[in-house]
Design a protein around this motif. Structure first.
Motif, PDB file in Angstrom:
ATOM      1  N   SER A  36       0.716  -1.159   0.053  1.00 55.39           N
ATOM      2  CA  SER A  36       0.076   0.079  -0.186  1.00 55.39           C
ATOM      3  C   SER A  36       0.880   1.091   0.017  1.00 55.39           C
ATOM      4  CB  SER A  36      -0.998   0.055   1.363  1.00 55.39           C
ATOM      5  OG  SER A  36      -1.649   1.234   1.139  1.00 55.39           O
ATOM      6  N   VAL A  37       1.834   1.193   0.869  1.00 57.30           N
ATOM      7  CA  VAL A  37       3.054   2.283   1.022  1.00 57.30           C
ATOM      8  C   VAL A  37       3.383   2.601  -0.517  1.00 57.30           C
ATOM      9  CG1 VAL A  37       4.884   3.354   2.111  1.00 57.30           C
ATOM     10  CG2 VAL A  37       2.863   2.235   3.393  1.00 57.30           C
ATOM     11  N   ARG A  38       3.915   1.385  -1.075  1.00 58.61           N
ATOM     12  CA  ARG A  38       4.565   1.634  -2.140  1.00 58.61           C
ATOM     13  C   ARG A  38       3.847   2.077  -3.576  1.00 58.61           C
ATOM     14  NH1 ARG A  38       6.007  -3.683  -3.022  1.00 58.61           N
ATOM     15  NH2 ARG A  38       7.954  -3.356  -1.799  1.00 58.61           N
ATOM     16  N   GLY A  39       2.506   1.935  -3.340  1.00 58.52           N
ATOM     17  CA  GLY A  39       1.615   2.406  -4.173  1.00 58.52           C
ATOM     18  C   GLY A  39       1.360   3.996  -4.066  1.00 58.52           C
ATOM     19  N   THR A  40       1.219   4.350  -2.986  1.00 51.05           N
ATOM     20  CA  THR A  40       1.019   5.669  -2.504  1.00 51.05           C
ATOM     21  C   THR A  40       2.337   6.467  -2.961  1.00 51.05           C
ATOM     22  OG1 THR A  40      -0.347   5.106  -0.726  1.00 51.05           O
ATOM     23  CG2 THR A  40       0.404   7.249  -0.689  1.00 51.05           C
ATOM     24  N   LEU A  41       3.446   5.755  -2.525  1.00 48.83           N
ATOM     25  CA  LEU A  41       4.768   6.681  -3.220  1.00 48.83           C
ATOM     26  C   LEU A  41       5.043   6.722  -4.587  1.00 48.83           C
ATOM     27  CD1 LEU A  41       7.463   7.554  -2.139  1.00 48.83           C
ATOM     28  CD2 LEU A  41       8.457   5.402  -2.314  1.00 48.83           C
ATOM     29  N   THR A  42       4.476   5.761  -5.320  1.00 51.26           N
ATOM     30  CA  THR A  42       4.577   5.773  -6.518  1.00 51.26           C
ATOM     31  C   THR A  42       3.640   6.677  -7.194  1.00 51.26           C
ATOM     32  OG1 THR A  42       5.029   3.420  -6.901  1.00 51.26           O
ATOM     33  CG2 THR A  42       4.225   4.623  -8.852  1.00 51.26           C
ATOM     34  N   ARG A  47       2.850  12.552  -9.505  1.00 48.39           N
ATOM     35  CA  ARG A  47       2.648  13.939  -9.038  1.00 48.39           C
ATOM     36  C   ARG A  47       3.798  14.697  -9.151  1.00 48.39           C
ATOM     37  NH1 ARG A  47      -2.957  13.902  -5.836  1.00 48.39           N
ATOM     38  NH2 ARG A  47      -3.838  11.883  -6.558  1.00 48.39           N
ATOM     39  N   LEU A  48       4.734  14.596  -8.474  1.00 45.17           N
ATOM     40  CA  LEU A  48       5.821  15.523  -8.255  1.00 45.17           C
ATOM     41  C   LEU A  48       6.558  15.674  -9.803  1.00 45.17           C
ATOM     42  CD1 LEU A  48       7.564  14.546  -4.933  1.00 45.17           C
ATOM     43  CD2 LEU A  48       6.649  16.627  -5.403  1.00 45.17           C
ATOM     44  N   ARG A  49       6.713  14.648 -10.678  1.00 43.87           N
ATOM     45  CA  ARG A  49       6.983  14.649 -11.846  1.00 43.87           C
ATOM     46  C   ARG A  49       6.420  15.553 -12.799  1.00 43.87           C
ATOM     47  NH1 ARG A  49      10.800  13.241  -9.262  1.00 43.87           N
ATOM     48  NH2 ARG A  49      11.709  11.073  -8.956  1.00 43.87           N
ATOM     49  N   ARG A  53       7.730  18.956 -14.618  1.00 47.65           N
ATOM     50  CA  ARG A  53       7.603  19.597 -15.876  1.00 47.65           C
ATOM     51  C   ARG A  53       6.878  20.801 -15.900  1.00 47.65           C
ATOM     52  NH1 ARG A  53       6.663  13.582 -16.155  1.00 47.65           N
ATOM     53  NH2 ARG A  53       4.157  14.142 -15.959  1.00 47.65           N
ATOM     54  N   TRP A  54       6.027  20.845 -15.396  1.00 52.62           N
ATOM     55  CA  TRP A  54       4.866  21.986 -15.550  1.00 52.62           C
ATOM     56  C   TRP A  54       5.908  23.300 -15.249  1.00 52.62           C
ATOM     57  CZ3 TRP A  54       2.921  25.715 -11.825  1.00 52.62           C
ATOM     58  CH2 TRP A  54       2.162  26.555 -12.146  1.00 52.62           C
TER      59      TRP A  54
END
Length: 78
Positions: A36-42, A47-49, A53-54
């Motif tokens: 679950s934590v891995r999915g949230t981290l991904t 989102r950060l990437r 880019r923006w």
């Protein structure tokens, strides 16, 4: 008390088995939480990437807009 057991504690096979079963359940729980934590981290990384880019595209877009406005202004002058 015997020489082999100075504390007077005896642990049977049933107690060991119960602890192993409990430990196995704890490990399963940790693995599920880890997934679950891995999915949230991904998701957060994605989102950060996108924000990065923006953020880096914004100055280029601003320069392009200013250049276009200046060119149009120069073209509009006699």
């Amino acid at each position: 008390m015997s020489n082999r057991d100075p504390l007077g504690v005896t642990i049977g096979a049933r107690e060991i088995y119960d602890e192993v079963v409990g430990l196995r359940e704890d490990v399963r729980s940790v693995v599920q939480n880890s997934e679950s934590v891995r999915g949230t981290l991904t998701d957060h990384e994605d989102r950060l990437r996108a924000l990065e880019r923006w953020k880096y595209a914004l100055p280029l877009a601003l320069l392009t807009a200013l250049g276009t406005a200046a060119a149009e202004l120069l073209r509009a002058l006699p």
